[in-house]
Design a protein around this motif. Structure first.
Motif, PDB file in Angstrom:
ATOM      1  N   THR A  33       0.850  -1.188   0.000  1.00  0.00           N
ATOM      2  CA  THR A  33       0.000   0.000   0.000  1.00  0.00           C
ATOM      3  C   THR A  33       0.888   1.240   0.000  1.00  0.00           C
ATOM      4  O   THR A  33       2.119   1.140   0.112  1.00  0.00           O
ATOM      5  CB  THR A  33      -0.885   0.037   1.269  1.00  0.00           C
ATOM      6  OG1 THR A  33      -0.029   0.176   2.411  1.00  0.00           O
ATOM      7  CG2 THR A  33      -1.754  -1.208   1.387  1.00  0.00           C
ATOM      8  N   ARG A  35       0.730   3.344   2.399  1.00  0.00           N
ATOM      9  CA  ARG A  35       0.994   3.554   3.834  1.00  0.00           C
ATOM     10  C   ARG A  35       2.145   2.641   4.266  1.00  0.00           C
ATOM     11  O   ARG A  35       1.960   1.436   4.414  1.00  0.00           O
ATOM     12  CB  ARG A  35      -0.269   3.249   4.637  1.00  0.00           C
ATOM     13  CG  ARG A  35      -0.117   3.487   6.104  1.00  0.00           C
ATOM     14  CD  ARG A  35      -1.409   3.200   6.809  1.00  0.00           C
ATOM     15  NE  ARG A  35      -1.238   3.364   8.249  1.00  0.00           N
ATOM     16  CZ  ARG A  35      -2.153   3.043   9.126  1.00  0.00           C
ATOM     17  NH1 ARG A  35      -3.303   2.544   8.721  1.00  0.00           N
ATOM     18  NH2 ARG A  35      -1.926   3.213  10.402  1.00  0.00           N
ATOM     19  N   GLN A  36       3.315   3.205   4.498  1.00  0.00           N
ATOM     20  CA  GLN A  36       4.500   2.405   4.820  1.00  0.00           C
ATOM     21  C   GLN A  36       5.195   2.833   6.111  1.00  0.00           C
ATOM     22  O   GLN A  36       6.342   2.450   6.350  1.00  0.00           O
ATOM     23  CB  GLN A  36       5.480   2.449   3.647  1.00  0.00           C
ATOM     24  CG  GLN A  36       4.941   1.803   2.373  1.00  0.00           C
ATOM     25  CD  GLN A  36       4.677   0.321   2.564  1.00  0.00           C
ATOM     26  OE1 GLN A  36       5.592  -0.454   2.801  1.00  0.00           O
ATOM     27  NE2 GLN A  36       3.414  -0.078   2.476  1.00  0.00           N
ATOM     28  N   ASP A  37       4.513   3.577   6.966  1.00  0.00           N
ATOM     29  CA  ASP A  37       5.109   4.002   8.232  1.00  0.00           C
ATOM     30  C   ASP A  37       5.544   2.788   9.043  1.00  0.00           C
ATOM     31  O   ASP A  37       4.739   1.896   9.322  1.00  0.00           O
ATOM     32  CB  ASP A  37       4.109   4.826   9.051  1.00  0.00           C
ATOM     33  CG  ASP A  37       3.728   6.130   8.382  1.00  0.00           C
ATOM     34  OD1 ASP A  37       4.501   6.607   7.529  1.00  0.00           O
ATOM     35  OD2 ASP A  37       2.649   6.665   8.705  1.00  0.00           O
ATOM     36  N   TYR A  39       7.465   0.369   8.157  1.00  0.00           N
ATOM     37  CA  TYR A  39       7.748  -0.841   7.389  1.00  0.00           C
ATOM     38  C   TYR A  39       9.243  -1.167   7.354  1.00  0.00           C
ATOM     39  O   TYR A  39       9.648  -2.296   7.610  1.00  0.00           O
ATOM     40  CB  TYR A  39       7.210  -0.736   5.956  1.00  0.00           C
ATOM     41  CG  TYR A  39       7.550  -1.949   5.125  1.00  0.00           C
ATOM     42  CD1 TYR A  39       6.751  -3.078   5.182  1.00  0.00           C
ATOM     43  CD2 TYR A  39       8.686  -1.983   4.318  1.00  0.00           C
ATOM     44  CE1 TYR A  39       7.072  -4.212   4.453  1.00  0.00           C
ATOM     45  CE2 TYR A  39       9.011  -3.104   3.587  1.00  0.00           C
ATOM     46  CZ  TYR A  39       8.198  -4.216   3.660  1.00  0.00           C
ATOM     47  OH  TYR A  39       8.534  -5.340   2.940  1.00  0.00           O
ATOM     48  N   ARG A  96       0.358  -6.607  11.367  1.00  0.00           N
ATOM     49  CA  ARG A  96       0.508  -5.204  10.977  1.00  0.00           C
ATOM     50  C   ARG A  96       0.593  -5.081   9.460  1.00  0.00           C
ATOM     51  O   ARG A  96       0.035  -4.143   8.872  1.00  0.00           O
ATOM     52  CB  ARG A  96       1.743  -4.591  11.636  1.00  0.00           C
ATOM     53  CG  ARG A  96       1.800  -3.100  11.413  1.00  0.00           C
ATOM     54  CD  ARG A  96       2.778  -2.400  12.294  1.00  0.00           C
ATOM     55  NE  ARG A  96       2.754  -0.974  11.986  1.00  0.00           N
ATOM     56  CZ  ARG A  96       3.720  -0.133  12.307  1.00  0.00           C
ATOM     57  NH1 ARG A  96       4.779  -0.558  12.966  1.00  0.00           N
ATOM     58  NH2 ARG A  96       3.632   1.134  11.970  1.00  0.00           N
ATOM     59  N   SER A  99      -2.870  -5.194   8.068  1.00  0.00           N
ATOM     60  CA  SER A  99      -3.707  -4.021   8.368  1.00  0.00           C
ATOM     61  C   SER A  99      -3.181  -2.734   7.736  1.00  0.00           C
ATOM     62  O   SER A  99      -3.962  -1.816   7.509  1.00  0.00           O
ATOM     63  CB  SER A  99      -3.840  -3.842   9.879  1.00  0.00           C
ATOM     64  OG  SER A  99      -2.607  -3.465  10.456  1.00  0.00           O
ATOM     65  N   GLU A 100      -1.854  -2.675   7.425  1.00  0.00           N
ATOM     66  CA  GLU A 100      -1.295  -1.412   6.952  1.00  0.00           C
ATOM     67  C   GLU A 100      -0.510  -1.498   5.649  1.00  0.00           C
ATOM     68  O   GLU A 100      -0.691  -0.661   4.776  1.00  0.00           O
ATOM     69  CB  GLU A 100      -0.332  -0.836   8.011  1.00  0.00           C
ATOM     70  CG  GLU A 100      -0.993  -0.460   9.307  1.00  0.00           C
ATOM     71  CD  GLU A 100       0.012   0.059  10.312  1.00  0.00           C
ATOM     72  OE1 GLU A 100       0.927   0.818   9.914  1.00  0.00           O
ATOM     73  OE2 GLU A 100      -0.109  -0.300  11.499  1.00  0.00           O
ATOM     74  N   TRP A 101       0.425  -2.436   5.519  1.00  0.00           N
ATOM     75  CA  TRP A 101       1.464  -2.350   4.501  1.00  0.00           C
ATOM     76  C   TRP A 101       1.185  -3.072   3.201  1.00  0.00           C
ATOM     77  O   TRP A 101       1.761  -2.735   2.177  1.00  0.00           O
ATOM     78  CB  TRP A 101       2.789  -2.861   5.052  1.00  0.00           C
ATOM     79  CG  TRP A 101       3.273  -2.103   6.246  1.00  0.00           C
ATOM     80  CD1 TRP A 101       3.225  -0.756   6.449  1.00  0.00           C
ATOM     81  CD2 TRP A 101       3.879  -2.657   7.396  1.00  0.00           C
ATOM     82  NE1 TRP A 101       3.773  -0.436   7.657  1.00  0.00           N
ATOM     83  CE2 TRP A 101       4.186  -1.593   8.265  1.00  0.00           C
ATOM     84  CE3 TRP A 101       4.212  -3.953   7.788  1.00  0.00           C
ATOM     85  CZ2 TRP A 101       4.803  -1.786   9.493  1.00  0.00           C
ATOM     86  CZ3 TRP A 101       4.821  -4.136   9.016  1.00  0.00           C
ATOM     87  CH2 TRP A 101       5.109  -3.061   9.849  1.00  0.00           C
TER      88      TRP A 101
END
Length: 121
Positions: A33, A35-37, A39, A96, A99-101
């Motif tokens: 995604t 969103r890679q905070d 990662y 995680r 849900s995010e990456w």
């Protein structure tokens, strides 16, 4: 396309031929995604952590400009893969990632019965 310029490797490859078959591989293919905070830090930690797994042999990585990532993990046997899969810190990173990456991913596990090598001198 006739461009024969060298293609830079995404990361140093595991020396081909180092592992005597049979061994196992885990192929982790991803599309991430935007969103890679966190990662990069988590990925570095996972690479440190997997090295502690008895039976872990090495990793190869590749990333395309279009966003497809492929990681191949090499393991001596299925038990080593099971230890990695069940590691608590690894499982937290997986959650995680979902849900995010990762937009999507696949995991494929295979037993390598034969391996062949070529290297231009």
């Amino acid at each position: 396309m006739n461009d024969h310029s060298p293609v830079p490797a995404a990361a140093p490859l595991t020396p081909i031929g180092v592992f005597e078959p049979p061994y196992h591989i885990v192929v982790f293919s991803t599309v991430r995604t935007e969103r890679q905070d966190g990662y990069a830090e988590t990925n570095a930690r996972m690479e440190e952590l997997v090295k502690e797994i008895p039976g872990f042999l090495g990793l190869d990585h590749a990333q395309t400009p279009g966003g497809l990532g492929i990681t191949v993990g090499y393991f001596r046997d299925a038990d080593a893969i099971a230890r990695w899969r069940s590691d608590d810190e690894h499982r937290a990173a997986q959650r995680r990632g979902m849900s995010e990456w990762y937009e999507r991913y696949t995991v494929q596990v295979a037993k390598v019965e034969r391996s062949q090598e070529f290297q231009r001198r």
